[in-house]
Scaffold this motif. Structure first.
Motif, PDB file in Angstrom:
ATOM      1  N   MET A   1       0.674  -1.420  -0.146  1.00 12.82           N
ATOM      2  CA  MET A   1      -0.215   0.032  -0.010  1.00 12.82           C
ATOM      3  C   MET A   1       0.751   1.148   0.058  1.00 12.82           C
ATOM      4  SD  MET A   1      -2.798  -0.478   2.551  1.00 12.82           S
ATOM      5  CE  MET A   1      -3.628  -2.266   3.089  1.00 12.82           C
ATOM      6  N   GLN A   2       0.590   2.121  -0.583  1.00 11.45           N
ATOM      7  CA  GLN A   2       1.374   3.357  -0.729  1.00 11.45           C
ATOM      8  C   GLN A   2       0.511   4.261   0.196  1.00 11.45           C
ATOM      9  OE1 GLN A   2       1.295   4.979  -4.723  1.00 11.45           O
ATOM     10  NE2 GLN A   2       2.715   3.623  -5.491  1.00 11.45           N
ATOM     11  N   THR A   3       1.268   4.726   1.297  1.00  9.76           N
ATOM     12  CA  THR A   3       0.493   5.341   2.297  1.00  9.76           C
ATOM     13  C   THR A   3       0.879   6.907   2.363  1.00  9.76           C
ATOM     14  OG1 THR A   3       2.502   4.910   3.716  1.00  9.76           O
ATOM     15  CG2 THR A   3       0.702   3.560   3.759  1.00  9.76           C
TER      16      THR A   3
ATOM     17  N   VAL B   1      -5.890  -5.398   2.908  1.00 13.17           N
ATOM     18  CA  VAL B   1      -7.011  -4.465   2.372  1.00 13.17           C
ATOM     19  C   VAL B   1      -8.120  -4.958   3.297  1.00 13.17           C
ATOM     20  CG1 VAL B   1      -8.545  -3.939   0.498  1.00 13.17           C
ATOM     21  CG2 VAL B   1      -6.271  -4.062   0.182  1.00 13.17           C
ATOM     22  N   LEU B   2      -8.353  -6.124   3.674  1.00 14.88           N
ATOM     23  CA  LEU B   2      -9.311  -6.635   4.599  1.00 14.88           C
ATOM     24  C   LEU B   2      -9.181  -5.813   6.038  1.00 14.88           C
ATOM     25  CD1 LEU B   2     -11.740  -8.498   5.165  1.00 14.88           C
ATOM     26  CD2 LEU B   2     -10.249 -10.356   5.679  1.00 14.88           C
TER      27      LEU B   2
ATOM     28  N   GLY C   1     -13.594   0.456   7.955  1.00 13.81           N
ATOM     29  CA  GLY C   1     -14.734   1.318   7.379  1.00 13.81           C
ATOM     30  C   GLY C   1     -14.275   1.903   5.956  1.00 13.81           C
ATOM     31  N   TRP C   2     -13.136   1.527   5.454  1.00 19.60           N
ATOM     32  CA  TRP C   2     -12.685   1.836   4.236  1.00 19.60           C
ATOM     33  C   TRP C   2     -13.414   0.935   3.274  1.00 19.60           C
ATOM     34  CZ3 TRP C   2      -8.652   5.547   3.116  1.00 19.60           C
ATOM     35  CH2 TRP C   2      -8.136   5.995   4.051  1.00 19.60           C
ATOM     36  N   ASN C   3     -13.819   1.798   2.080  1.00 19.00           N
ATOM     37  CA  ASN C   3     -14.069   1.145   0.777  1.00 19.00           C
ATOM     38  C   ASN C   3     -13.029   0.732  -0.038  1.00 19.00           C
ATOM     39  OD1 ASN C   3     -17.028   1.668   1.849  1.00 19.00           O
ATOM     40  ND2 ASN C   3     -16.801   3.669   1.075  1.00 19.00           N
ATOM     41  N   VAL C   4     -13.405  -0.147  -1.067  1.00 18.37           N
ATOM     42  CA  VAL C   4     -12.397  -0.840  -1.930  1.00 18.37           C
ATOM     43  C   VAL C   4     -12.847  -0.591  -3.396  1.00 18.37           C
ATOM     44  CG1 VAL C   4     -10.747  -2.672  -2.640  1.00 18.37           C
ATOM     45  CG2 VAL C   4     -11.359  -2.114   0.038  1.00 18.37           C
ATOM     46  N   LEU C   5     -11.975   0.058  -4.050  1.00 18.90           N
ATOM     47  CA  LEU C   5     -12.309   0.017  -5.711  1.00 18.90           C
ATOM     48  C   LEU C   5     -11.172  -0.891  -6.194  1.00 18.90           C
ATOM     49  CD1 LEU C   5     -13.844   0.707  -8.139  1.00 18.90           C
ATOM     50  CD2 LEU C   5     -12.426   2.716  -8.093  1.00 18.90           C
ATOM     51  N   GLN C   6     -11.390  -2.033  -6.902  1.00 16.13           N
ATOM     52  CA  GLN C   6     -10.605  -2.997  -7.440  1.00 16.13           C
ATOM     53  C   GLN C   6     -10.626  -2.876  -8.929  1.00 16.13           C
ATOM     54  OE1 GLN C   6     -10.767  -6.993  -6.646  1.00 16.13           O
ATOM     55  NE2 GLN C   6      -8.785  -7.471  -7.918  1.00 16.13           N
ATOM     56  N   SER C   7      -9.419  -2.389  -9.676  1.00 16.60           N
ATOM     57  CA  SER C   7      -9.339  -2.430 -10.940  1.00 16.60           C
ATOM     58  C   SER C   7      -8.462  -3.067 -11.554  1.00 16.60           C
ATOM     59  CB  SER C   7      -9.142  -0.638 -11.189  1.00 16.60           C
ATOM     60  OG  SER C   7      -7.653  -0.416 -10.618  1.00 16.60           O
ATOM     61  N   PRO C   8      -8.738  -4.629 -11.810  1.00  9.04           N
ATOM     62  CA  PRO C   8      -7.680  -5.441 -12.193  1.00  9.04           C
ATOM     63  C   PRO C   8      -7.348  -5.108 -13.858  1.00  9.04           C
ATOM     64  CG  PRO C   8      -9.958  -6.476 -12.243  1.00  9.04           C
ATOM     65  CD  PRO C   8     -10.049  -4.865 -11.507  1.00  9.04           C
TER      66      PRO C   8
ATOM     67  N   TYR D   1      -5.732  -1.600  -6.513  1.00  6.91           N
ATOM     68  CA  TYR D   1      -6.810  -0.979  -5.913  1.00  6.91           C
ATOM     69  C   TYR D   1      -6.865   0.308  -5.088  1.00  6.91           C
ATOM     70  CZ  TYR D   1      -3.977  -3.028  -2.057  1.00  6.91           C
ATOM     71  OH  TYR D   1      -2.667  -3.209  -1.418  1.00  6.91           O
ATOM     72  N   VAL D   2      -7.931   0.820  -4.918  1.00  8.60           N
ATOM     73  CA  VAL D   2      -7.701   2.048  -4.468  1.00  8.60           C
ATOM     74  C   VAL D   2      -8.702   1.923  -3.066  1.00  8.60           C
ATOM     75  CG1 VAL D   2      -8.690   4.643  -4.718  1.00  8.60           C
ATOM     76  CG2 VAL D   2      -7.673   3.251  -6.570  1.00  8.60           C
ATOM     77  N   LEU D   3      -8.472   2.634  -2.095  1.00  8.93           N
ATOM     78  CA  LEU D   3      -8.988   2.670  -0.794  1.00  8.93           C
ATOM     79  C   LEU D   3      -9.539   4.127  -0.574  1.00  8.93           C
ATOM     80  CD1 LEU D   3      -6.718   0.943   1.548  1.00  8.93           C
ATOM     81  CD2 LEU D   3      -8.724  -0.084   0.518  1.00  8.93           C
ATOM     82  N   GLU D   4     -10.744   4.001  -0.198  1.00  8.44           N
ATOM     83  CA  GLU D   4     -11.520   5.367  -0.052  1.00  8.44           C
ATOM     84  C   GLU D   4     -12.319   5.361   1.330  1.00  8.44           C
ATOM     85  OE1 GLU D   4     -14.901   7.712  -2.583  1.00  8.44           O
ATOM     86  OE2 GLU D   4     -15.356   5.851  -1.900  1.00  8.44           O
ATOM     87  N   ARG D   5     -12.276   6.523   2.099  1.00 14.98           N
ATOM     88  CA  ARG D   5     -12.960   6.355   3.373  1.00 14.98           C
ATOM     89  C   ARG D   5     -13.608   7.688   3.555  1.00 14.98           C
ATOM     90  NH1 ARG D   5     -10.438   5.770   9.266  1.00 14.98           N
ATOM     91  NH2 ARG D   5     -12.271   5.541  10.458  1.00 14.98           N
ATOM     92  N   LYS D   6     -15.045   7.627   3.566  1.00 14.10           N
ATOM     93  CA  LYS D   6     -15.925   8.866   3.693  1.00 14.10           C
ATOM     94  C   LYS D   6     -15.868   9.142   5.330  1.00 14.10           C
ATOM     95  CE  LYS D   6     -18.212   7.835  -0.439  1.00 14.10           C
ATOM     96  NZ  LYS D   6     -19.250   7.668  -1.035  1.00 14.10           N
ATOM     97  N   VAL D   7     -15.795  10.242   5.854  1.00 18.78           N
ATOM     98  CA  VAL D   7     -15.848  10.829   7.411  1.00 18.78           C
ATOM     99  C   VAL D   7     -16.852  11.887   7.113  1.00 18.78           C
ATOM    100  CG1 VAL D   7     -13.779   9.703   8.077  1.00 18.78           C
ATOM    101  CG2 VAL D   7     -13.832  12.189   6.954  1.00 18.78           C
ATOM    102  N   ILE D   8     -17.245  12.348   8.453  1.00 16.53           N
ATOM    103  CA  ILE D   8     -18.379  13.466   8.472  1.00 16.53           C
ATOM    104  C   ILE D   8     -17.385  14.451   8.890  1.00 16.53           C
ATOM    105  CG2 ILE D   8     -20.136  14.314   9.953  1.00 16.53           C
ATOM    106  CD1 ILE D   8     -21.227  11.535   9.963  1.00 16.53           C
ATOM    107  N   VAL D   9     -17.346  15.626   8.237  1.00 12.92           N
ATOM    108  CA  VAL D   9     -16.644  16.616   8.823  1.00 12.92           C
ATOM    109  C   VAL D   9     -17.588  18.064   9.194  1.00 12.92           C
ATOM    110  CG1 VAL D   9     -14.878  18.605   7.865  1.00 12.92           C
ATOM    111  CG2 VAL D   9     -14.967  16.146   7.007  1.00 12.92           C
ATOM    112  N   HIS D  10     -17.220  18.256  10.494  1.00  9.69           N
ATOM    113  CA  HIS D  10     -18.029  19.426  11.301  1.00  9.69           C
ATOM    114  C   HIS D  10     -17.271  20.666  11.194  1.00  9.69           C
ATOM    115  CE1 HIS D  10     -20.647  16.286  12.852  1.00  9.69           C
ATOM    116  NE2 HIS D  10     -19.594  15.477  13.165  1.00  9.69           N
TER     117      HIS D  10
END
Length: 58
Positions: free
Chosen positions: A1-3, A14-15, A21-28, A48-57
């Motif tokens: 993973m590139q961090t 990835v698991l 709470g991360w979503n995964v988009l795999q693009s083989p 693959y790409v990892l995406e995480r949505k958070v609530i920003v106040h």
């Protein structure tokens, strides 16, 4: 993973990221097998790409 700016990955797999709470988009990518180019380097077969949505106040 590139961090990004960290030396160590945030998760070992990835698991593990998905469990946090991360979503995964795999693009083989389809492999290209051409005679005479068997040892050339290319992209990873399972990117693959990892995406995480958070609530920003704000």
């Amino acid at each position: 993973m590139q961090t990004g700016d960290q030396q160590e990955p945030l998760y070992n797999s990835v698991l593990a990221a998905m469990r946090e709470g991360w979503n995964v988009l795999q693009s083989p990518a389809l492999p290209v097998f051409r005679t005479g180019f068997e040892h050339d380097l290319g992209h990873l077969p399972y990117e693959y790409v990892l995406e995480r949505k958070v609530i920003v106040h704000g």
